[in-house]
Design a protein around this motif. Structure first.
Motif, PDB file in Angstrom:
ATOM      1  N   HIS A  82      36.027  35.317  40.466  1.00 29.56           N
ATOM      2  CA  HIS A  82      36.250  35.540  39.039  1.00 29.56           C
ATOM      3  C   HIS A  82      37.408  34.700  38.495  1.00 29.56           C
ATOM      4  CE1 HIS A  82      33.286  38.692  39.159  1.00 29.56           C
ATOM      5  NE2 HIS A  82      33.944  39.304  40.127  1.00 29.56           N
ATOM      6  N   PHE A  83      38.461  34.526  39.299  1.00 27.81           N
ATOM      7  CA  PHE A  83      39.527  33.616  38.879  1.00 27.81           C
ATOM      8  C   PHE A  83      39.011  32.175  38.847  1.00 27.81           C
ATOM      9  CE2 PHE A  83      42.899  36.716  40.617  1.00 27.81           C
ATOM     10  CZ  PHE A  83      43.217  37.175  39.349  1.00 27.81           C
ATOM     11  N   ALA A  84      38.272  31.794  39.883  1.00 31.90           N
ATOM     12  CA  ALA A  84      37.756  30.423  39.972  1.00 31.90           C
ATOM     13  C   ALA A  84      36.862  30.089  38.779  1.00 31.90           C
ATOM     14  CB  ALA A  84      36.989  30.244  41.276  1.00 31.90           C
ATOM     15  N   LYS A  85      36.103  31.073  38.322  1.00 31.96           N
ATOM     16  CA  LYS A  85      35.227  30.874  37.158  1.00 31.96           C
ATOM     17  C   LYS A  85      36.021  30.429  35.941  1.00 31.96           C
ATOM     18  CE  LYS A  85      32.493  33.683  33.934  1.00 31.96           C
ATOM     19  NZ  LYS A  85      31.991  35.068  33.661  1.00 31.96           N
ATOM     20  N   HIS A  86      37.277  30.847  35.870  1.00 26.37           N
ATOM     21  CA  HIS A  86      38.127  30.501  34.729  1.00 26.37           C
ATOM     22  C   HIS A  86      39.129  29.400  35.085  1.00 26.37           C
ATOM     23  CE1 HIS A  86      36.548  33.718  32.203  1.00 26.37           C
ATOM     24  NE2 HIS A  86      36.541  34.470  33.284  1.00 26.37           N
ATOM     25  N   GLY A  87      38.842  28.676  36.160  1.00 23.61           N
ATOM     26  CA  GLY A  87      39.616  27.481  36.492  1.00 23.61           C
ATOM     27  C   GLY A  87      40.903  27.728  37.241  1.00 23.61           C
ATOM     28  N   LEU A  88      41.068  28.909  37.853  1.00 22.52           N
ATOM     29  CA  LEU A  88      42.312  29.224  38.545  1.00 22.52           C
ATOM     30  C   LEU A  88      42.096  29.373  40.050  1.00 22.52           C
ATOM     31  CD1 LEU A  88      44.000  31.902  36.245  1.00 22.52           C
ATOM     32  CD2 LEU A  88      44.347  29.427  36.251  1.00 22.52           C
ATOM     33  N   ASP A  89      43.042  28.875  40.814  1.00 19.27           N
ATOM     34  CA  ASP A  89      43.114  29.099  42.256  1.00 19.27           C
ATOM     35  C   ASP A  89      44.341  29.982  42.475  1.00 19.27           C
ATOM     36  OD1 ASP A  89      43.155  29.051  45.001  1.00 19.27           O
ATOM     37  OD2 ASP A  89      43.847  26.982  45.164  1.00 19.27           O
ATOM     38  N   GLY A 109      39.913  36.598  34.373  1.00 26.29           N
ATOM     39  CA  GLY A 109      39.440  36.837  35.735  1.00 26.29           C
ATOM     40  C   GLY A 109      39.552  38.296  36.132  1.00 26.29           C
ATOM     41  N   ILE A 110      40.668  38.936  35.769  1.00 21.85           N
ATOM     42  CA  ILE A 110      40.846  40.360  36.045  1.00 21.85           C
ATOM     43  C   ILE A 110      39.808  41.183  35.282  1.00 21.85           C
ATOM     44  CG2 ILE A 110      42.365  42.343  35.690  1.00 21.85           C
ATOM     45  CD1 ILE A 110      43.244  40.670  38.027  1.00 21.85           C
ATOM     46  N   ASN A 111      39.594  40.838  34.025  1.00 23.66           N
ATOM     47  CA  ASN A 111      38.616  41.554  33.203  1.00 23.66           C
ATOM     48  C   ASN A 111      37.221  41.471  33.828  1.00 23.66           C
ATOM     49  OD1 ASN A 111      38.162  42.749  30.268  1.00 23.66           O
ATOM     50  ND2 ASN A 111      36.510  41.303  30.624  1.00 23.66           N
ATOM     51  N   ASP A 112      36.852  40.288  34.308  1.00 26.10           N
ATOM     52  CA  ASP A 112      35.534  40.112  34.940  1.00 26.10           C
ATOM     53  C   ASP A 112      35.426  40.952  36.209  1.00 26.10           C
ATOM     54  OD1 ASP A 112      34.977  38.346  32.935  1.00 26.10           O
ATOM     55  OD2 ASP A 112      34.984  36.543  34.181  1.00 26.10           O
ATOM     56  N   ALA A 113      36.507  41.014  36.988  1.00 26.47           N
ATOM     57  CA  ALA A 113      36.495  41.828  38.209  1.00 26.47           C
ATOM     58  C   ALA A 113      36.342  43.303  37.870  1.00 26.47           C
ATOM     59  CB  ALA A 113      37.779  41.591  39.011  1.00 26.47           C
ATOM     60  N   LEU A 114      37.053  43.767  36.849  1.00 25.59           N
ATOM     61  CA  LEU A 114      36.934  45.166  36.434  1.00 25.59           C
ATOM     62  C   LEU A 114      35.521  45.474  35.947  1.00 25.59           C
ATOM     63  CD1 LEU A 114      40.305  45.602  34.489  1.00 25.59           C
ATOM     64  CD2 LEU A 114      39.756  46.441  36.788  1.00 25.59           C
ATOM     65  N   GLU A 115      34.940  44.557  35.189  1.00 25.43           N
ATOM     66  CA  GLU A 115      33.572  44.755  34.715  1.00 25.43           C
ATOM     67  C   GLU A 115      32.592  44.830  35.878  1.00 25.43           C
ATOM     68  OE1 GLU A 115      32.795  41.661  31.889  1.00 25.43           O
ATOM     69  OE2 GLU A 115      33.643  42.805  30.216  1.00 25.43           O
ATOM     70  N   ALA A 116      32.858  44.064  36.943  1.00 27.45           N
ATOM     71  CA  ALA A 116      31.999  44.113  38.125  1.00 27.45           C
ATOM     72  C   ALA A 116      32.071  45.483  38.798  1.00 27.45           C
ATOM     73  CB  ALA A 116      32.395  43.010  39.112  1.00 27.45           C
ATOM     74  N   PHE A 117      33.278  46.047  38.897  1.00 27.65           N
ATOM     75  CA  PHE A 117      33.421  47.382  39.474  1.00 27.65           C
ATOM     76  C   PHE A 117      32.722  48.439  38.611  1.00 27.65           C
ATOM     77  CE2 PHE A 117      37.331  45.789  41.756  1.00 27.65           C
ATOM     78  CZ  PHE A 117      36.888  46.100  43.044  1.00 27.65           C
ATOM     79  N   ILE A 118      32.823  48.293  37.303  1.00 25.67           N
ATOM     80  CA  ILE A 118      32.219  49.271  36.396  1.00 25.67           C
ATOM     81  C   ILE A 118      30.693  49.195  36.457  1.00 25.67           C
ATOM     82  CG2 ILE A 118      31.924  49.874  33.960  1.00 25.67           C
ATOM     83  CD1 ILE A 118      34.875  48.911  33.587  1.00 25.67           C
TER      84      ILE A 118
END
Length: 357
Positions: free
Chosen positions: A75-82, A260-269
């Motif tokens: 999810h971080f990588a999707k937004h260009g972050l390592d 990236g955090i938001n996407d991870a939370l949405e995945a858990f939900i």
């Protein structure tokens, strides 16, 4: 399957120790020098989308599930972050290393932030609220239960550090009931399930742990009981924090991190059973709470309620001004934070996904 080390090799030990030494030296010199030590706007970025996340929590806990999944699930990588997840020793060092420019973002308790800002004028800002309630639990023995504030009077509570968030939450439990927090002694103890032996031996009345550790202890000991301080304390939320300097000079890095955090939370939900998200985490990580299906699912379910505030349709990570200010009022009334601060100016929702420009 081999698992990833929970500390990334992209930040060398020598580099981290050097920067930590800088932060420690700055802390000794006071808040003015700390503020002046910030390096590049996205300190610790290192180019190529590399970002250091400073974690005051150990990484081997499902309390870190959003960050762990944001890495392992891409999810971080999707937004260009390592992103490197770099643990530090407690919230004071997390704040120090943040201000020294080692990384652009950390996660702190609302209590930590609200006691730091009015006390020293630190240039810190809450850029997103993760949990909308306490993610701490107090473990006790059913033979000597801790079920209400009055039960803590005259007892000794185990906490991970002197004067830290856990100790402050114990104080708030008593203060909110009109009791003197000094009536409950504190003793520094470990955070592991094994510390419950001290409770069984009567050396401490209880101790403060994360949700997943509490679930492990309950599963191992029939005589273990759990107290949720969030039933009494309203200011123990968890928030993502950046400096005002980073907020001004490198908002894009912070926006990408929060996305990236938001996407991870949405995945858990979206993953009602947690089967897929747990499988993704296990491809990269291994620790006790994650490796046990029952503990992992129970813990993630409880934390999902904290992330959503019980309403999965509400926007994630948004700081509610009324709740935020009420938390500050609770802390000042209890004498935990200094009064006179402008709590409404200590958060900024503008970097969150979907926020208006």
């Amino acid at each position: 399957m081999p698992t990833h080390s929970l500390t990334s090799s992209s930040l060398s030990r020598r580099s981290f120790l050097k920067r930590s030494a800088l932060a420690t030296a700055a802390a000794a010199a006071g808040p003015t020098l700390l503020s002046a030590c910030g390096s590049s706007p996205a300190g610790g970025s290192g180019g190529g989308g590399g970002v250091t996340f400073l974690s005051y929590l150990p990484l081997e806990t499902l309390s870190m599930a959003p960050e762990l999944l944001a890495v392992a699930g891409g999810h971080f990588a999707k937004h260009g972050l390592d992103v490197t997840l770099q643990p530090v020793k407690g919230s004071p060092q997390a704040m120090q290393t943040l201000l020294a420019g080692v990384g652009p973002v950390t996660r702190l308790g609302q209590i930590d932030l609200m006691t730091a800002i009015p006390d020293s004028g630190q240039p810190l800002v809450n850029i997103g609220t993760l949990t909308r309630g306490s993610s701490l639990r107090f473990i006790y023995s059913k033979k000597k239960p801790l079920e209400k504030p009055e039960d803590f009077v005259g007892e000794t509570m185990g906490v991970p550090s002197e004067g830290g968030t856990s100790s402050k939450v114990v104080s708030l439990v008593l203060a909110n009931a009109g009791l003197d927090p000094a009536k409950a002694a504190r003793q520094v103890t470990g955070l592991t399930p094994g510390t419950f032996n001290l409770v069984q031996q009567g050396r401490i009345a209880g101790y403060v742990v994360s949700i997943d550790t509490a679930n492990i202890v309950e599963s191992q000991h029939d005589d273990a009981g759990v107290f949720d301080p969030g039933t009494i304390v309203k200011s123990d939320s968890q928030v993502y924090v950046a400096t005002k300097d980073t907020l001004q000079k490198d908002p894009d890095t912070l926006k990408a991190f929060l996305a990236g955090i938001n996407d991870a939370l949405e995945a858990f939900i979206a993953d009602e059973s947690f089967d897929q998200t747990i499988a993704t985490l296990r491809e990269s990580y291994s620790f006790a709470a994650l490796d046990d299906d029952a503990i992992a699912k129970k813990s993630l379910g409880m934390m999902r309620d904290l992330w959503t505030g019980g309403d999965p349709d509400k926007p994630l990570l948004v700081t509610d001004e009324a709740a935020w200010v009420a938390g500050y009022e609770e802390l000042t009334k209890a004498g935990v934070a200094k009064p006179g601060g402008d709590a409404a100016s200590w958060f900024d929702n503008s970097l969150l996904p979907g926020a208006k420009a």
